[in-house]
Design an enzyme around this catalytic site. Structure first.
Site: not given
Ligand SMILES: NC(=O)c1ccc[n+]([C@@H]2O[C@H](COP(=O)([O-])OP(=O)(O)OC[C@H]3O[C@@H](n4cnc5c(N)ncnc54)[C@H](O)[C@@H]3O)[C@@H](O)[C@H]2O)c1
Length: 432
Positions: A30, A35, A154, A260, A263, A324
């Site tokens: 990350d 973090k 989820r 909400g 996603c 949720k």
């Molecule tokens: N949260 C969910 O329940 C969920 C479920 C399925 C899919 N998704 C999809 O997955 C993707 C990520 O979602 P999330 O909720 O985990 O996001 P998030 O914001 O919790 O995590 C993303 C992470 O990526 C890091 N990051 C960004 N650019 C970076 C880089 N260049 N190098 C290293 N780290 C970097 C950020 O610092 C952050 O910690 C999204 O496209 C989302 O739509 C999310």
């Protein structure tokens, strides 16, 4: 196998730790150094049931590592998962893909042997083509393959969802990558997950179409609940009666607040925008977005009616503010619009959430956080059950609340209206 997860958020951390638990060597990268430092000290930055123990276990046995060094992590790995955010663009409803393309540019500087590059992030159809183009500007196409492997977990049930998914979708026409990935996922396939190999574009679209469909199901039952409120019918009976039809199914068919989270709101908007680009009108999803956008004001009107139009100086307690249960994620939670709106009308808000105080509300006056359910509800005129945490399912309201004229607005229909009536509690649910 040697894996690298780029982006250690809800998706990257959960899938990284689960892959390491299945015996793979995983580096979670990350760019947020705070973090990464926390994770190295055993502090988990998100709330997700069961995640702490699994991270500690795999970090201790050295199958799971954390790093801020992208180049080094990529060069040490064979399979690279892109798990960065794809939020909605500012001033537009399309997906902001800057994080994705920045990562693609960084990846292309670190490839010297064959690597599979996977988008686990939710990305609009044709993004894989773009990533391939960016990387191939600097690297021979023989040295990499770009695959779509959307994630369906989820929040709140992420470990279970990752380990026992209904399906694993792999979007690639490359036989070599498909074979390697089928092998990577074989422990999940042997537990019953269906393996779907399709084209990259189809995999990208499967994710958006699935989320849009689930959002539609929620919005559909929310609108039927609006009708139930007018005709003395309980929406819970409708959900049960409909859900028993196997063609419909009971999941995501419970009426409540506006959907909400991180996603559904962004993904419904993004799929409509993508379709516009290809001159296709997704009118059903368009109206779902509109209906959901109106839902919070509709529920606020209900609050207004419950309090007979007298909001000023009323003590309103929110039980749960996340979108949720079992998550600390506040992204696009309906509480973010409802609470400020009630404050503007003069209400005094107190809230309790099992995941603690929220930074999002610090800028407002007339709102306070209570550490316990008891202290949160004790002086309330109205209690709004906003989130369906188990903690809220057996509260003795009569005993705990000093103001004997209190009312309850249960936005999750946790309690039985009949039992509440028997206790002479002024109780209002959704769709009844
Ligand atoms: N949260 C969910 O329940 C969920 C479920 C399925 C899919 N998704 C999809 O997955 C993707 C990520 O979602 P999330 O909720 O985990 O996001 P998030 O914001 O919790 O995590 C993303 C992470 O990526 C890091 N990051 C960004 N650019 C970076 C880089 N260049 N190098 C290293 N780290 C970097 C950020 O610092 C952050 O910690 C999204 O496209 C989302 O739509 C999310």
């Amino acid at each position: 196998m040697k894996l690298c997860m780029i982006g250690t958020g809800y998706v990257g951390l959960v899938s990284g730790v689960c892959f390491s638990d299945l015996g793979n060597d995983v580096i979670c990268v990350d760019r947020d150094s705070k973090k990464v430092e926390k994770l190295k000290r055993g502090i988990i930055p998100i709330y997700e049931p069961g995640l702490d123990e699994l991270v500690l276990k795999n970090y201790k046995n050295k199958r799971l590592k954390f790093s801020t060094n992208l180049k080094d992590s990529i060069s040490k790995s064979d399979i690279i998962f892109i798990c960065v955010g794809t939020p909605t663009k500012k001033n537009s409803s399309g997906a902001d893909l800057r994080q994705i393309f920045n990562v693609a540019k960084e990846i292309r500087t670190s490839i010297s042997k064959f690597k599979i590059i996977i988008t686990k992030s939710t990305v609009p159809v044709t993004t894989g083509d773009e990533i391939e183009k960016i990387i191939s500007q600097k690297v021979s196409k023989k040295l990499f393959s770009v695959v779509s492997n959307p994630e369906f977990l989820r929040e709140g049930e992420a470990l279970r969802d990752f380990t026992y998914p209904d399906r694993v979708v792999i979007g690639t026409n490359d036989k070599r990558s498909n074979k390697i990935l089928k092998n990577l996922y074989s422990p999940l396939i042997s537990k019953g997950a269906k393996y779907v190999n399709t084209s990259r574009r189809a995999a990208e679209l499967i994710k958006y179409a699935s989320n849009a469909f689930l959002a539609t199901k929620i919005t559909f039952i929310n609108e039927i609940a609006n009708l139930c409120e007018k005709i003395d019918v309980n929406i819970e009976d409708i959900s049960i009666g409909m859900g028993l039809d196997k063609r419909i199914g009971g999941r995501f068919l419970r009426a409540g607040p506006a959907y909400g989270g991180s996603c559904f709101p962004k993904d419904t908007k993004a799929i409509v925008t993508t379709a516009d680009k290809f001159k296709t009108n997704l009118s059903v999803i368009r109206s779902v977005i509109k209906s959901n956008d109106n839902r919070s004001s509709l529920l606020l009107k209900r609050v207004f009616d419950i309090l007979k139009g007298k909001i000023k100086n009323k003590k309103i307690c929110f039980l749960g503010v996340t979108f949720k249960a079992n998550t600390d994620d506040m992204r696009d939670s309906s509480s973010l619009s409802m609470i400020p709106s009630l404050i503007r009308k003069g209400a005094i808000i107190n809230y309790f959430d099992p995941t603690g105080e929220k930074i999002e509300f610090k800028k407002f006056k007339n709102i306070s956080f209570s550490n316990t359910i008891k202290t949160a509800i004790k002086d309330s005129d109205l209690i709004i059950i906003h989130t369906e945490w188990n903690d809220f399912k057996s509260i003795n309201f009569k005993k705990e609340i000093q103001n004997k004229k209190f009312k309850i607005f249960d936005m999750r229909n946790i309690y039985s209206p009949t039992k509440m009536r028997e206790q002479k509690i002024k109780y209002f649910g959704i769709g009844s």
